[in-house]
Design an enzyme around this catalytic site. Structure first.
Site: not given
Length: 219
Positions: A101-104, A142, A170, A172
């Site tokens: 995941c590119e956010h976390h 995703q 996920h 996250c």
């Protein structure tokens, strides 16, 4: 020796260059960054059990993000026209998928189902699995991952239709925040005949070993 070998067709890059064209950090810089994160977590990066961790993490990152060193479109360069006129759906089910995941920077783990309806040419089935892996082993959403896989297959083969379905959990969401386990995200991309024909979508979905939604995955 790397556990993950992105063979074949890695993207050619100049020494010291990252896939985005910027100067790639040195091994020493990466290890220093990991030591900073260990210290931020509240531990001592010089402790015996952590002394070699920065080097291990640097190697792991090369494996986890090996997709940046692969050109997904070149994976599909070779196709075959001797399929005896086969024009029904080609479906590769349950392709293992590991992404980040590119956010976390948390793991995304699940499966991808990739299908297409040939227009005279087919591709080796291992290439479908490699295509998924090439896009998955990057910092991802995703939703974007699903679309990228479908678009690459559509562009390379120009088939009558393409379908990509991903079901994944996920980290996250399971390890932080709401901390809900047993929840999976399903994303779908329908192109060509799959987008136009609801009956064709239902037929494909009925062929999938769906894990969530009580064993159902509605179109």
């Amino acid at each position: 020796m790397e556990m993950y070998d992105p063979d074949p067709e890695p993207v050619a890059m100049a020494a010291g260059e990252s896939p985005c064209g910027a100067a790639a950090p040195s091994q020493a810089a990466v290890e220093a960054a990991v030591r900073t994160l260990i210290a931020a977590a509240g531990d001592d990066p010089a402790r015996e059990g952590l002394a070699d961790t920065p080097a291990r993490v640097a190697r792991a990152y090369r494996e986890w993000f090996a997709g940046y060193r692969v050109d997904p479109h070149r994976l599909l360069d070779r196709s075959f026209g001797d399929a005896a006129g086969y024009d029904e759906t080609v479906l590769l089910r349950s392709i293992p998928l590991v992404s980040t995941c590119e956010h976390h920077l948390a793991p995304i783990v699940g499966v991808a189902h990739v299908a297409y309806r040939p227009r005279g040419r087919v591709v080796g089935i291992s290439k479908l699995s490699r295509l998924v892996d090439a896009y998955a082993r990057r910092l991802q959403l995703q939703e974007r991952l699903t679309r990228q896989i479908a678009a690459a297959l559509d562009e390379a083969l120009q088939p009558r239709g393409v379908a990509v379905i991903i079901e994944a959990t996920h980290g996250c969401m399971t390890t932080r925040g709401v901390r809900q386990h047993g929840v999976s995200l399903v994303t779908k991309c329908w192109l060509g005949e799959f987008g136009a024909d609801a009956a064709l979508r239902r037929e494909l979905l009925a062929s999938l070993p769906c894990r969530g939604n009580g064993g159902r995955m509605d179109g």
